[in-house]
Motif scaffolding. Structure first.
Motif, PDB file in Angstrom:
ATOM      1  N   SER A 315       0.927  -1.198   0.069  1.00 23.16           N
ATOM      2  CA  SER A 315       0.030  -0.077   0.067  1.00 23.16           C
ATOM      3  C   SER A 315       1.047   1.224   0.001  1.00 23.16           C
ATOM      4  O   SER A 315       0.459   2.201  -0.584  1.00 23.16           O
ATOM      5  CB  SER A 315      -0.777  -0.095   1.199  1.00 23.16           C
ATOM      6  N   ALA A 316       1.743   1.264   0.862  1.00 21.56           N
ATOM      7  CA  ALA A 316       2.708   2.454   1.108  1.00 21.56           C
ATOM      8  C   ALA A 316       3.518   2.595  -0.360  1.00 21.56           C
ATOM      9  O   ALA A 316       3.390   3.801  -0.830  1.00 21.56           O
ATOM     10  CB  ALA A 316       3.970   2.269   2.063  1.00 21.56           C
ATOM     11  N   ALA A 317       3.930   1.618  -1.025  1.00 17.78           N
ATOM     12  CA  ALA A 317       4.534   1.737  -2.085  1.00 17.78           C
ATOM     13  C   ALA A 317       3.679   2.241  -3.389  1.00 17.78           C
ATOM     14  O   ALA A 317       4.102   3.078  -4.240  1.00 17.78           O
ATOM     15  CB  ALA A 317       5.231   0.453  -2.680  1.00 17.78           C
ATOM     16  N   ILE A 318       2.422   1.658  -3.344  1.00 19.10           N
ATOM     17  CA  ILE A 318       1.479   2.233  -4.535  1.00 19.10           C
ATOM     18  C   ILE A 318       1.304   3.662  -4.413  1.00 19.10           C
ATOM     19  O   ILE A 318       1.253   4.440  -5.517  1.00 19.10           O
ATOM     20  CB  ILE A 318       0.035   1.303  -4.237  1.00 19.10           C
ATOM     21  N   VAL A 319       1.220   4.251  -3.149  1.00 19.81           N
ATOM     22  CA  VAL A 319       1.062   5.827  -2.930  1.00 19.81           C
ATOM     23  C   VAL A 319       2.247   6.501  -3.091  1.00 19.81           C
ATOM     24  O   VAL A 319       2.334   7.374  -4.194  1.00 19.81           O
ATOM     25  CB  VAL A 319       0.334   5.985  -1.787  1.00 19.81           C
ATOM     26  N   PHE A 320       3.233   6.122  -2.318  1.00 22.63           N
ATOM     27  CA  PHE A 320       4.239   6.980  -2.415  1.00 22.63           C
ATOM     28  C   PHE A 320       5.318   6.819  -3.384  1.00 22.63           C
ATOM     29  O   PHE A 320       5.825   7.704  -3.729  1.00 22.63           O
ATOM     30  CB  PHE A 320       5.047   6.995  -0.830  1.00 22.63           C
ATOM     31  N   CYS A 321       5.615   5.688  -3.722  1.00 20.85           N
ATOM     32  CA  CYS A 321       6.623   5.298  -4.836  1.00 20.85           C
ATOM     33  C   CYS A 321       5.946   5.998  -6.175  1.00 20.85           C
ATOM     34  O   CYS A 321       6.709   6.630  -6.873  1.00 20.85           O
ATOM     35  CB  CYS A 321       7.052   3.899  -5.145  1.00 20.85           C
ATOM     36  N   SER A 322       4.740   6.009  -6.419  1.00 26.86           N
ATOM     37  CA  SER A 322       4.246   6.687  -7.661  1.00 26.86           C
ATOM     38  C   SER A 322       4.171   8.215  -7.528  1.00 26.86           C
ATOM     39  O   SER A 322       4.741   8.830  -8.592  1.00 26.86           O
ATOM     40  CB  SER A 322       2.717   5.987  -7.980  1.00 26.86           C
ATOM     41  N   LEU A 323       4.005   8.630  -6.525  1.00 22.52           N
ATOM     42  CA  LEU A 323       3.986  10.138  -6.416  1.00 22.52           C
ATOM     43  C   LEU A 323       5.515  10.384  -6.803  1.00 22.52           C
ATOM     44  O   LEU A 323       5.703  11.338  -7.385  1.00 22.52           O
ATOM     45  CB  LEU A 323       3.794  10.553  -4.934  1.00 22.52           C
ATOM     46  N   ALA A 324       6.457   9.911  -5.898  1.00 19.65           N
ATOM     47  CA  ALA A 324       7.704  10.344  -6.194  1.00 19.65           C
ATOM     48  C   ALA A 324       8.268  10.128  -7.288  1.00 19.65           C
ATOM     49  O   ALA A 324       8.985  10.814  -8.076  1.00 19.65           O
ATOM     50  CB  ALA A 324       8.552   9.546  -4.892  1.00 19.65           C
ATOM     51  N   GLY A 325       7.833   8.935  -8.077  1.00 14.11           N
ATOM     52  CA  GLY A 325       8.448   8.519  -9.442  1.00 14.11           C
ATOM     53  C   GLY A 325       7.920   9.561 -10.257  1.00 14.11           C
ATOM     54  O   GLY A 325       8.425   9.855 -11.142  1.00 14.11           O
ATOM     55  N   TYR A 326       6.510   9.924 -10.209  1.00 16.61           N
ATOM     56  CA  TYR A 326       5.909  10.885 -11.111  1.00 16.61           C
ATOM     57  C   TYR A 326       6.781  12.141 -11.039  1.00 16.61           C
ATOM     58  O   TYR A 326       6.831  12.812 -12.008  1.00 16.61           O
ATOM     59  CB  TYR A 326       4.512  11.206 -10.794  1.00 16.61           C
ATOM     60  N   ALA A 327       6.826  12.720  -9.655  1.00 16.72           N
ATOM     61  CA  ALA A 327       7.628  13.878  -9.562  1.00 16.72           C
ATOM     62  C   ALA A 327       9.008  14.042 -10.420  1.00 16.72           C
ATOM     63  O   ALA A 327       9.339  14.812 -11.162  1.00 16.72           O
ATOM     64  CB  ALA A 327       7.719  14.152  -8.330  1.00 16.72           C
ATOM     65  N   LEU A 328       9.906  12.972 -10.014  1.00 19.91           N
ATOM     66  CA  LEU A 328      11.098  12.789 -11.015  1.00 19.91           C
ATOM     67  C   LEU A 328      11.114  12.668 -12.496  1.00 19.91           C
ATOM     68  O   LEU A 328      11.755  13.112 -13.107  1.00 19.91           O
ATOM     69  CB  LEU A 328      11.781  11.617 -10.214  1.00 19.91           C
ATOM     70  N   ALA A 329      10.005  11.858 -12.756  1.00 22.54           N
ATOM     71  CA  ALA A 329       9.756  11.668 -14.270  1.00 22.54           C
ATOM     72  C   ALA A 329       9.264  12.895 -14.927  1.00 22.54           C
ATOM     73  O   ALA A 329       9.769  13.581 -16.185  1.00 22.54           O
ATOM     74  CB  ALA A 329       8.768  10.786 -14.461  1.00 22.54           C
ATOM     75  N   ARG A 330       8.317  13.703 -14.264  1.00 22.41           N
ATOM     76  CA  ARG A 330       7.552  14.517 -15.209  1.00 22.41           C
ATOM     77  C   ARG A 330       7.568  15.970 -14.943  1.00 22.41           C
ATOM     78  O   ARG A 330       7.149  17.273 -15.304  1.00 22.41           O
ATOM     79  CB  ARG A 330       6.040  14.182 -15.277  1.00 22.41           C
TER      80      ARG A 330
ATOM     81  N   PHE B  13       4.972  16.174  -3.645  1.00 20.12           N
ATOM     82  CA  PHE B  13       4.946  14.596  -3.992  1.00 20.12           C
ATOM     83  C   PHE B  13       6.091  13.888  -3.509  1.00 20.12           C
ATOM     84  O   PHE B  13       6.037  12.488  -3.234  1.00 20.12           O
ATOM     85  CB  PHE B  13       4.918  14.631  -5.593  1.00 20.12           C
ATOM     86  N   LEU B  14       7.455  14.519  -3.316  1.00 24.53           N
ATOM     87  CA  LEU B  14       8.368  13.562  -2.900  1.00 24.53           C
ATOM     88  C   LEU B  14       8.603  13.639  -1.475  1.00 24.53           C
ATOM     89  O   LEU B  14       9.481  12.879  -0.953  1.00 24.53           O
ATOM     90  CB  LEU B  14       9.812  14.436  -3.599  1.00 24.53           C
ATOM     91  N   ALA B  15       7.740  14.274  -0.665  1.00 25.55           N
ATOM     92  CA  ALA B  15       7.792  14.471   0.624  1.00 25.55           C
ATOM     93  C   ALA B  15       8.175  13.230   1.426  1.00 25.55           C
ATOM     94  O   ALA B  15       8.910  13.056   2.251  1.00 25.55           O
ATOM     95  CB  ALA B  15       6.947  15.510   1.086  1.00 25.55           C
ATOM     96  N   PRO B  16       7.026  12.204   1.167  1.00 25.46           N
ATOM     97  CA  PRO B  16       7.278  11.030   1.973  1.00 25.46           C
ATOM     98  C   PRO B  16       8.627  10.271   1.692  1.00 25.46           C
ATOM     99  O   PRO B  16       9.242   9.906   2.668  1.00 25.46           O
ATOM    100  CB  PRO B  16       6.101  10.130   1.629  1.00 25.46           C
ATOM    101  N   PHE B  17       8.732  10.207   0.376  1.00 24.57           N
ATOM    102  CA  PHE B  17      10.128   9.627   0.034  1.00 24.57           C
ATOM    103  C   PHE B  17      11.354  10.059   0.663  1.00 24.57           C
ATOM    104  O   PHE B  17      12.372   9.561   1.198  1.00 24.57           O
ATOM    105  CB  PHE B  17      10.308   9.733  -1.714  1.00 24.57           C
ATOM    106  N   LEU B  18      11.343  11.675   0.535  1.00 23.60           N
ATOM    107  CA  LEU B  18      12.713  12.297   0.995  1.00 23.60           C
ATOM    108  C   LEU B  18      12.744  12.262   2.444  1.00 23.60           C
ATOM    109  O   LEU B  18      13.592  11.800   3.188  1.00 23.60           O
ATOM    110  CB  LEU B  18      12.488  13.815   0.761  1.00 23.60           C
ATOM    111  N   ILE B  19      11.378  12.205   3.193  1.00 23.77           N
ATOM    112  CA  ILE B  19      11.483  12.246   4.767  1.00 23.77           C
ATOM    113  C   ILE B  19      12.034  10.710   5.240  1.00 23.77           C
ATOM    114  O   ILE B  19      12.924  10.597   5.934  1.00 23.77           O
ATOM    115  CB  ILE B  19      10.168  12.306   5.093  1.00 23.77           C
ATOM    116  N   THR B  20      11.625   9.686   4.275  1.00 26.57           N
ATOM    117  CA  THR B  20      12.063   8.344   4.661  1.00 26.57           C
ATOM    118  C   THR B  20      13.522   8.213   4.650  1.00 26.57           C
ATOM    119  O   THR B  20      13.957   7.933   5.415  1.00 26.57           O
ATOM    120  CB  THR B  20      11.167   7.121   3.921  1.00 26.57           C
ATOM    121  N   ILE B  21      13.777   8.468   3.452  1.00 22.07           N
ATOM    122  CA  ILE B  21      15.265   8.299   3.206  1.00 22.07           C
ATOM    123  C   ILE B  21      16.041   9.365   3.963  1.00 22.07           C
ATOM    124  O   ILE B  21      17.202   9.019   4.383  1.00 22.07           O
ATOM    125  CB  ILE B  21      15.777   8.219   1.672  1.00 22.07           C
TER     126      ILE B  21
END
Lengths: 509, 364
Positions: A315-330, B13-21
Motif C-alpha cells: 500500500s505504501a509503495a503504491i501511493v508514495f513510490c508513484s508520487l515520487a516517481g511521477y515527480a522525478l519523471a515529469r 509529491f516527494l515529501a514522503p520519500f525524502l522524509i523516509t530516506i
C-alpha cells in the motif's frame, strides 16, 4: 558427363530434406536440454516438497516413491484414524476405542519362533513454546498381540491397542481441556466455562496428579456432573521388536524408523488419519508451535504477520513510490537530478548494514521494535521509485497538457489522470513489493524482537536452530514449503509482470 | 504550467520519500560515520576517539577473514552467474513452442526467499544427503556413463566422416547424426550391460561433510571454504534466472541482420556467440555485473540462516560481521561494526566507480 535439369532438381530436393532433418533434430536436442535444465532448476524444490511429506526426510538412500503418497497407505491411515478417534482426517486416540494393527514376521527354521514384543512408547514434542508434559498413550492403553495365521516361514500377528474409558458413566461426551486445578480437578469446556471434574473410578483417581493443565480430555456429562473419560492423545506411538534371526516383512503402515539391524521398528503414530500421515510435518509446524495457554500457533502468527507486512509495504509503495516517481519523471524543479542520483541510485548501492545501528537505536528509542517500525524503516522503496519513474517517463505528455488546459492542479492531474493510466506499472510495483516484503530477512531479523512478532523468514531460521541440530528436517522443509506457497501462487497468476519488470529495468538501466 | 507552482508540488509529491530516506538513510549514514569514530557500545555516551576503530577493525583477524570471504565470494559468484545467465539466455532465445513454460519454470528459484532456498540446500548438502547420494550414484554407474559417451563420440565421428565422404556438409555437432549416435550408444550400452560385460561399481557411500572447516588454499593461504562453495552454488542457482531475463531482453534487441551476415560469412555458432552476441550485449552485461557485484558484496541471508551449522570463519562476510558485532552480548563493539559497515560501503562504491570509469558500457 552432363547433368540434366531433373538431376539438379533432385539433388536440390535431397539437400533440402537433409537440412530439414537437421532442423528437426536440432529442435529435439533443444527440448531435451530445456527439460534437463528445468529439472535442475525445479529439482531442489520438488525434492524438498516430496521429502517434507516423509516421516524421515533424511532417509538414505533417498526414495522418490514414498508411502505417504500411495493411495493404499493413505487409505489405511484414514481407516486407523477412524478406529482411534472416529476421524479419518485428524486421527488420534480417544478413550473407549480399540485399534488393530497387523504385522508379519518371518522366522526361519533356525531362528526363534516366538511372537514380537510390542509396546507403546512416550513421545513428547520439541517446541518453540513452553508445552507442559502431555499425557502419554502408553500410560493409559494396553497392547496385546495375537497370532492370526502362518504362511510358510511368515507368521502374521494382530496387535490390538485398547484404551478403556476411565468412567463407566453414560451420557453426553464432551471434548474439553483441563484447567488449573484447585482442591479438585477442573476443566474448561469449549464454551469457556470452567467446571469441576469428578473422578469416579480408582483408575481415574490414579491419574489425578499426572495430568497437567491444558491437557486435552474427554468428559462425560451425566446429571449435572462431569466425569473424566480420559485424556485425548494426538498420536499413538508403537514399537515392535523381534528377536535375532527374525525379520518384519510387512505391517499395516510402514515404520517411521528401523533400528537395531531391522529388528526394531518404531511407528510414531499408528492412528494418524490422513492429515497426520501424509501432512504430518505440516501439521506439526502449526501444532508444535501452539502455546497451550493461549491456543495460538506461533507459525500461524508468523503467516499473518507476513501478510500484514506485505500488505502495508504494497500500500505504501503504491501511493508514495508513484508520487515520487511521477515527480522525478515529469516535473521540473531544482535539485531533481541530485535527488535522483543520490536518493534513488546511491541509496540502492549502499548496504543496509551501514544504517543498522542508527535505525535500530532510533526505533528502540521510539518503542517501535515491531512490525510498524519495520514498515516505517522501508516505507518508500528506492527501487519502487525508480520503477515508477521509468514508467511515467514513457507515458504521452498530451494527457497532462490537456489536464492543465482544463485547469487541473498537479495533485488533481496525478490522481485523476496519470494514476488511473498506470495500472500495469502499479501491478508490477505491487508484485515486486509483495515479493520483497515476503522474502525480506535482514531488517525483520534486526527489528523484530518478540517471537510472536516474527515474519516467516525469521521464524524459519528459528526452526532451523531448534530442529536442525537434531536433524529433524521434516518440520523445516514443511515450513519452507508453506512459506514459499504464496509467492509461487502470485508468480503463477502474474508471471507476465515478473518477467516484464525484470527486463524493463535492464534495458533502461 | 507555472514553474513556480511545480516546484512546490514536486517537493510535496516527494515529501514522503525524502522524509523516509532522510531519517532512515542519510541521518543513519551520518550517524554510522560518527559512531565509527567514537567508542560507542550501545550503552555508553559516545565519545570521539578518532580513527582508532578503523585501525582496530583492520587488525581484527575476524574482519580480515570476512573481507577476504566477501571479495572471493563476490568475484566468483558474479563471474559464474554472468556467464551462466548469458548461456541460458542464448539457449532460451530460440523461437520454439513452449518457450514460455520453460521461462517460467526456470524462473522459480528467483522468486522464493533466500531463507527457504538456503534451508533446502542445507538439507540437500547434508553428510548423508541428496547431493552426496547423487555423487555416489554417479560413481556407481560410471562404467555405463563412460561407455555411453565413448560409443556416442565414436559413432558421431564415424557418421560425420561418412557423410562428408558423400559430399554433404555435415558439422561435427550435426544434430540429426547425433540422434542416431545416441541411439547406437544406448543400444550398445544396453547390450553390454545385458550380456554382463558392464556392471555397476561397488563404491562406498560418498559422505563428504560440506559444512565443516575445510578450505581450498592456494600457496598456503586459505582462499575459499567448502561451506562458502555451497553458498556460491546456491547463489548462482538462484540469481541466474533473474539475470537471464536481462540478457534475453538484450538479445531480442540485436538486429537479425547481423546474424544473417555472419551466416553468409560461414561463421560457426561459437564464432557468432563471441563476435556478435557478446559485443552487442555489452551494455546489459555491464549492468548485470554491476548488479551482481553490489548484490554479492552485501550477502548476508545465507550466512545468517546457516549460522552455527558451519564454523563461523568459513562463512563470515562483511555484512554478517557488522551484524554480529552490533548484537554481541554485553558491551557490543558497535563502533567497530559501524567502521566495518563504512568500509563495506566504500568497497562497493569504489567497485562501481572503477567499473564505470574504466570499462566502457557502450556496445561496439
Amino acid at each position: 558427363m552432363t547433368t540434366t535439369l531433373a538431376e539438379v532438381r533432385k539433388n536440390a530436393a535431397d539437400l533440402d530434406r537433409w537440412l530439414a532433418r537437421r532442423r528437426w533434430a536440432r529442435a529435439g536436442w533443444l527440448y531435451a536440454f530445456m527439460l534437463v535444465m528445468s529439472i535442475f532448476f525445479l529439482g531442489p524444490f520438488l525434492m524438498g516438497l516430496l521429502s517434507s511429506m516423509k516421516d524421515n526426510p533424511n532417509e538414505y538412500p533417498p526414495r522418490l516413491i514414498i508411502p505417504q503418497l500411495t493411495p493404499q497407505y493413505i487409505g489405511r491411515a484414514y481407516n486407523l484414524g477412524v478406529q482411534g478417534a472416529g476421524s479419518g482426517w485428524n486421527g488420534g486416540l480417544e478413550p473407549g476405542r480399540t485399534v488393530t494393527f497387523d504385522v508379519s514376521v518371518r522366522s526361519p527354521a533356525d531362528a526363534p519362533q516366538g511372537p514380537p514384543t510390542t509396546a507403546l512408547f512416550p513421545y513428547q514434542p520439541t517446541s518453540l513454546v513452553a508445552i507442559a508434559r502431555q499425557a502419554q498413550a502408553t500410560e493409559y492403553a494396553t497392547v496385546r498381540t495375537v497370532e492370526t495365521g502362518q504362511v510358510g516361514e511368515v507368521r502374521s500377528y494382530r496387535i490390538t491397542v485398547d484404551y478403556p474409558a476411565l468412567t463407566a458413566q453414560q451420557g453426553e461426551v464432551i471434548a474439553a481441556r483441563l484447567a488449573t486445578p484447585d482442591e479438585n480437578v477442573n476443566a474448561k469446556l469449549p464454551g469457556g466455562q470452567i467446571v469441576a471434574v469428578t473422578l469416579d473410578t480408582p483408575a481415574a483417581q490414579d491419574k489425578q496428579y499426572s495430568l497437567n493443565a491444558t491437557q486435552a480430555v474427554e468428559l462425560v456429562k451425566a446429571g449435572d456432573k462431569y466425569y473424566l473419560r480420559g485424556p485425548v492423545f494426538e498420536r499413538t506411538p508403537l514399537q515392535i521388536d523381534v528377536q535375532r534371526g527374525q525379520s518384519i516383512t510387512a505391517s499395516t503402515l510402514p515404520p517411521s524408523d528401523r533400528q537395531n539391524f531391522g529388528r526394531s521398528f518404531a511407528y510414531r503414530n499408528i492412528t494418524p488419519g490422513v492429515l497426520g500421515y501424509t501432512f504430518n510435518n505440516y501439521r506439526r509446524a502449526f501444532s508444535e508451535t501452539t502455546s497451550p495457554q493461549t491456543g495460538r500457533s506461533l507459525f500461524f502468527s508468523w503467516v499473518l504477520n507476513t501478510f500484514l507486512y506485505a500488505f502495508l509495504r504494497v500500500s505504501a509503495a503504491i501511493v508514495f513510490c508513484s508520487l515520487a516517481g511521477y515527480a522525478l519523471a515529469r516535473m521540473d524543479f531544482p535539485g531533481k537530478n541530485l535527488i535522483f542520483i543520490v536518493g534513488v541510485l546511491f541509496v540502492q548501492m549502499v548496504p543496509d548494514q551501514v544504517n543498522l545501528v542508527s535505525n535500530y537505536v532510533l526505533l528502540q528509542d521510539l518503542g517501535l521494535l515491531n512490525i510498524w517500525g519495520l514498515w516505517f524503516n522501508g516505507l518508500v522503496a528506492a527501487g519502487g521509485v525508480f520503477l515508477m519513474k521509468q514508467f511515467f517517463e514513457g507515458m504521452p505528455k498530451e494527457l497532462e497538457e490537456s489536464a492543465a488546459i482544463d485547469g487541473a492542479g498537479p495533485l488533481m492531474t496525478f490522481f485523476r489522470v496519470m494514476l488511473p493510466q498506470a495500472g500495469p506499472a502499479l501491478i508490477a510495483l505491487a508484485i515486486t513489493q509483495f515479493q520483497g516484503a515476503w522474502n525480506d530477512f535482514f531488517w525483520p531479523l534486526v527489528i523484530l524482537r518478540q517471537n510472536t512478532d516474527y515474519l516467516l523468514t525469521v521464524g524459519l531460521v528459528n526452526f532451523r536452530q531448534l530442529y536442525g541440530g537434531q536433524g529433524d528436517y521434516g518440520l523445516i522443509l514443511a515450513g519452507a514449503v508453506l512459506s514459499a506457497i504464496p509467492v509461487i501462487v502470485i508468480f503463477v497468476i502474474f508471471q507476465r509482470y515478473f518477467v516484464d519488470t525484470g527486463s524493463d529495468s535492464a534495458v533502461k538501466g | 504550467m507555472l514553474k513556480k507552482g511545480q516546484t512546490s508540488a514536486a517537493y510535496l509529491f516527494l515529501a514522503p520519500f525524502l522524509i523516509t530516506i532522510g531519517i532512515f538513510f542519510f541521518y543513519a549514514f551520518a550517524r554510522a560515520i560518527y559512531y565509527s569514530l567514537t567508542d560507542f557500545n550501545l550503552f555508553n555516551t559516545p565519545k570521539l576517539i578518532g580513527i582508532k576503530p578503523y585501525v582496530d577493525v583492520l587488525s581484527d583477524p575476524s574482519f580480515r577473514r570476512a573481507l577476504s570471504n566477501s571479495l572471493v565470494f563476490a568475484v566468483i559468484t558474479t563471474t559464474l552467474q554472468t556467464i551462466g545467465a548469458l548461456l541460458m539466455a542464448v539457449a532460451l532465445n530460440n523461437k520454439i513452442r513452449g518457450m514460455a513454460f520453460f521461462r517460467s519454470a526456470w524462473y522459480m528459484p528467483s522468486i522464493t526467499s533466500s531463507v527457504v532456498i538456503t534451508l533446502i540446500f542445507l538439507w540437500l548438502f547434508q553428510r548423508r544427503g541428496v547431493a552426496n547420494y547423487a555423487i555416489t550414484q554417479w560413481q556407481t554407474y560410471l562404467p555405463y556413463t563412460l561407455t555411453l559417451l565413448g560409443v556416442l563420440i565414436a559413432a558421431q565421428v564415424a557418421q560425420v566422416l561418412w557423410e562428408r565422404a558423400r559430399g554433404l556438409p555435415a558439422g561435427w555437432f550435426d544434430p540429426a547424426l547425433a540422434v542416431i549416435s545416441l541411439l547406437i550408444a544406448l543400444a550398445v550400452t544396453a547390450t553390454l550391460s545385458w550380456t554382463g560385460v558392464l556392471s555397476v561399481r561397488d563404491v562406498a557411500p560418498y559422505d563428504f561433510q560440506y559444512f565443516s572447516d575445510r578450505w581450498i588454499s592456494i600457496g598456503g593461504a586459505r582462499l575459499l571454504s567448502i561451506p562458502m562453495l555451497v553458498i556460491i552454488i546456491q547463489n548462482t542457482f538462484t540469481t541466474i534466472p533473474t539475470l537471464m531475463l536481462f540478457f534475453l531482453a538484450g538479445l531480442q534487441n540485436i538486429p537479425g541482420a547481423l546474424y544473417e551476415a555472419a551466416d553468409i560469412d560461414g561463421a560457426t555458432p561459437m564464432q557468432k556467440l563471441m563476435n556478435v552476441t557478446v559485443p552487442m550485449l555489452r551494455p546489459v552485461t555491464f549492468y548485470v555485473i554491476t548488479v551482481g557485484l553490489i548484490g554479492t558484496m552485501k550477502m548476508f541471508d545465507q550466512v545468517a540462516v546457516i549460522g552455527s551449522a558451519a564454523p563461523q570463519d568459513t562463512l563470515i562476510t562483511l555484512a554478517y560481521y557488522v551484524y554480529i558485532n552490533t548484537f554481541k552480548a554485553g558491551a557490543a563493539p558497535v563502533n567497530l561494526a559501524a567502521a566495518a559497515a563504512i568500509v563495506l560501503a566504500a568497497i562497493i562504491l569504489v567497485m562501481v566507480f572503477l567499473q564505470r570509469r574504466f570499462i566502457s558500457s557502450e556496445a561496439v
